[in-house]
Design an enzyme around this catalytic site. Structure first.
Site: not given
Ligand code: NAD
Length: 479
Positions: A173, A248, A282, A383
């Site tokens: 997804k 991650e 990130c 963050e």
């Molecule tokens: P998010 O957590 O809102 O969403 C990430 C994904 O999870 C999306 O596809 C979303 O639809 C899905 N999701 C949301 N709620 C869910 C649930 N309850 N069950 C299953 N899936 C669910 O994150 P975002 O806003 O898309 O991305 C930004 C964040 O990602 C920042 O905190 C950033 O630091 C982090 N990030 C981390 C890394 C890393 O490698 N550590 C890399 C890139 C981004």
């Protein structure tokens, strides 16, 4: 208007209940496509397709599996411009960045894991006379890959590539905010001859489609990249069915600058590590700590450079920064600038929403530099995930280590010094999954990638990623 479709069992299909969500082009602030609002029944269909495809895919000779995946990587390269344009349109990032980094990295991810499996030997352990032990690594079955919006195809492929390469079938997804390149990728899977059911892409909201993948009893593992709050929900949910999880998560990365550094190299890279992708990586260094003797020199030079750091339309070649990913995210980041002021911070540069001629409804913001904040105030602890950095002077190694390690996060850190002894000591003491010395975001796909503390659980990269997607079985034979 383009309607994106799910990719299930080798076909592009509409969501079963027929509902769609609007998808925005953030650089114009306009809806330009719609994506399926998939539900549990769509995920059910995708898992079933994965289960049916699993026996043949997992037993396929590795070199054949590898060839199919290499074909997929080639197709990404051949469609570089179309994919980069889609990424820029969906995410707001400069087209030049997507062309140079995001899309080439997506094909590199697939090529890397497609070829890594050809070098992955199993272990054997010989015991006393008459016995031998060997270890098989079985693929898990159907696995879930859930990715965020900041590096859409880059992080999507970082997960699905090791999963597929080690013989699993995938239900993935992508973020609902940036679905477009995953949709184009499904067409490339068809073209590359990926057997039906091996790769399934279900679009929709985290709370519905995402949750259905995490809760599904037949999904054996979840590889997730996203926010720390979501990671907690997923970790708890996945535990109910004893799924393996790789998480991650967020970061609040320190960038530590010592007075003896190579000033020019540090300045150029720091500009990049602060504001690349509008600060929405990130790994961006959002807390900049500068040794006192060069604090004023750094501040003046950094701000001087920023004056020519153009924010503009992602398709304009001269834009160094594009649009923020969404209206909500822009408002969140601007809210942090307001908080910084309330906490006593002084805005040295930027801090405002920007209006770009010809794209008046787009979600643009100035790169922002703040000083005068305590290291443990909210602005320096939470963050922000935007083009906002804070500057803090320090005097001793102990002091800067206390500042750097003070947050709940521990993803990446950068250290600038020409003193190798100090670089080594500071790297050792930093609570961080990754430390870059005199560079930033230099990645070798063989190395472990991930964070400590609230930045994640587990490591991806190299053979570790292949290990995550397999289950070892020890066989002991008496002759
Ligand atoms: P998010 O957590 O809102 O969403 C990430 C994904 O999870 C999306 O596809 C979303 O639809 C899905 N999701 C949301 N709620 C869910 C649930 N309850 N069950 C299953 N899936 C669910 O994150 P975002 O806003 O898309 O991305 C930004 C964040 O990602 C920042 O905190 C950033 O630091 C982090 N990030 C981390 C890394 C890393 O490698 N550590 C890399 C890139 C981004």
């Amino acid at each position: 208007m383009l309607k994106i479709q799910n990719y299930i069992n080798g076909e592009l299909i509409a969501p079963l209940e027929g509902n769609y969500i609007d998808n925005y082009n953030p650089s114009k602030g306009e809806v330009y496509s719609q994506i399926p609002n998939s539900q549990t029944n769509d995920v059910e269909l995708a898992v079933k397709a994965g289960q049916e495809a699993f026996p043949a895919w997992s037993k396929m000779p590795k070199n054949e599996r590898s060839k199919i995946m290499v074909r997929l990587a080639d197709l990404i390269d051949e469609n570089l411009e179309e994919l980069a344009r889609a990424e820029a349109m969906d995410n707001g990032k400069p087209l030049s960045l997507a062309m140079r980094v995001d899309i080439p990295r997506a094909s590199a991810n697939i090529r890397f894991f497609a070829t890594a499996i050809l070098h992955n030997a199993s272990q054997s352990h010989h015991m006393e006379e008459g016995f031998t032990n060997y270890t098989l690594n079985h693929p898990l079955g159907v696995v879930g890959c859930i990715s965020p919006w900041n590096l859409p195809l880059y992080l999507f492929t970082w997960k699905i590539a090791p999963a597929m390469a080690s013989g699993n079938c995938v239900v993935a997804k992508p973020s609902e905010v940036t679905p477009m390149t995953a949709y184009l990728f499904s067409k490339l899977c068809i073209e590359a001859g990926v057997p039906k059911g091996v790769m399934n892409i279900v679009h929709g909201l985290g709370a519905h489609a995402g949750d259905a993948i995490v809760s599904h009893p037949k999904v054996k593992a979840i590889s997730f990249t996203g926010g720390t709050a979501t990671g907690k929900i997923i970790g708890r949910k996945a535990a109910e069915t004893f799924k393996k999880t790789s998480l991650e998560l967020g970061g609040k990365n320190p960038n530590i600058i010592f007075a003896d550094c190579d000033f020019e190299a540090m300045l150029n890279t720091t500009l990049h590590s602060s504001f690349a992708n509008q600060g929405q990586i990130c790994l961006c260094g959002s807390r900049i700590f500068i040794e006192k003797p060069i604090y004023e020199k750094f501040k003046t030079a950094f701000i001087e450079k920023l004056k020519t750091h153009k924010v503009g339309d992602p398709f304009d070649k001269s834009s160094k920064m594009g649009a923020m990913v969404s209206k909500e995210h822009l408002e969140k980041v601007l809210g942090y600038v307001q908080l910084a002021k309330e906490e006593g911070g002084k805005i040295l540069f930027g801090g405002n929403k920007l209006t770009i001629e010809g794209s008046e409804n787009g979600y643009y913001m100035e790169p922002t530099v703040i000083e005068g904040l305590d290291f443990n105030c909210r602005t320096n602890q939470e963050e922000i995930f935007g083009p906002v950095v804070t500057l803090t002077p320090f005097e001793t190694d102990e002091e800067v280590l206390e500042y750097a390690n003070s947050t709940q996060y521990g993803l990446a850190a950068t250290v600038w010094t020409e003193n190798l002894t100090r670089a080594q000591r500071i790297s050792q003491e930093l609570e961080s999954g990754i430390v870059w010395v005199n560079c930033w975001l230099v990645r070798d796909l063989r190395t472990p990638f991930g964070g400590v503390k609230s930045s994640g659980l587990g490591r991806e990269g190299g053979f570790r990623a292949l290990e995550f997607f397999t289950e070892p079985k020890n066989v002991c034979i008496k002759y």
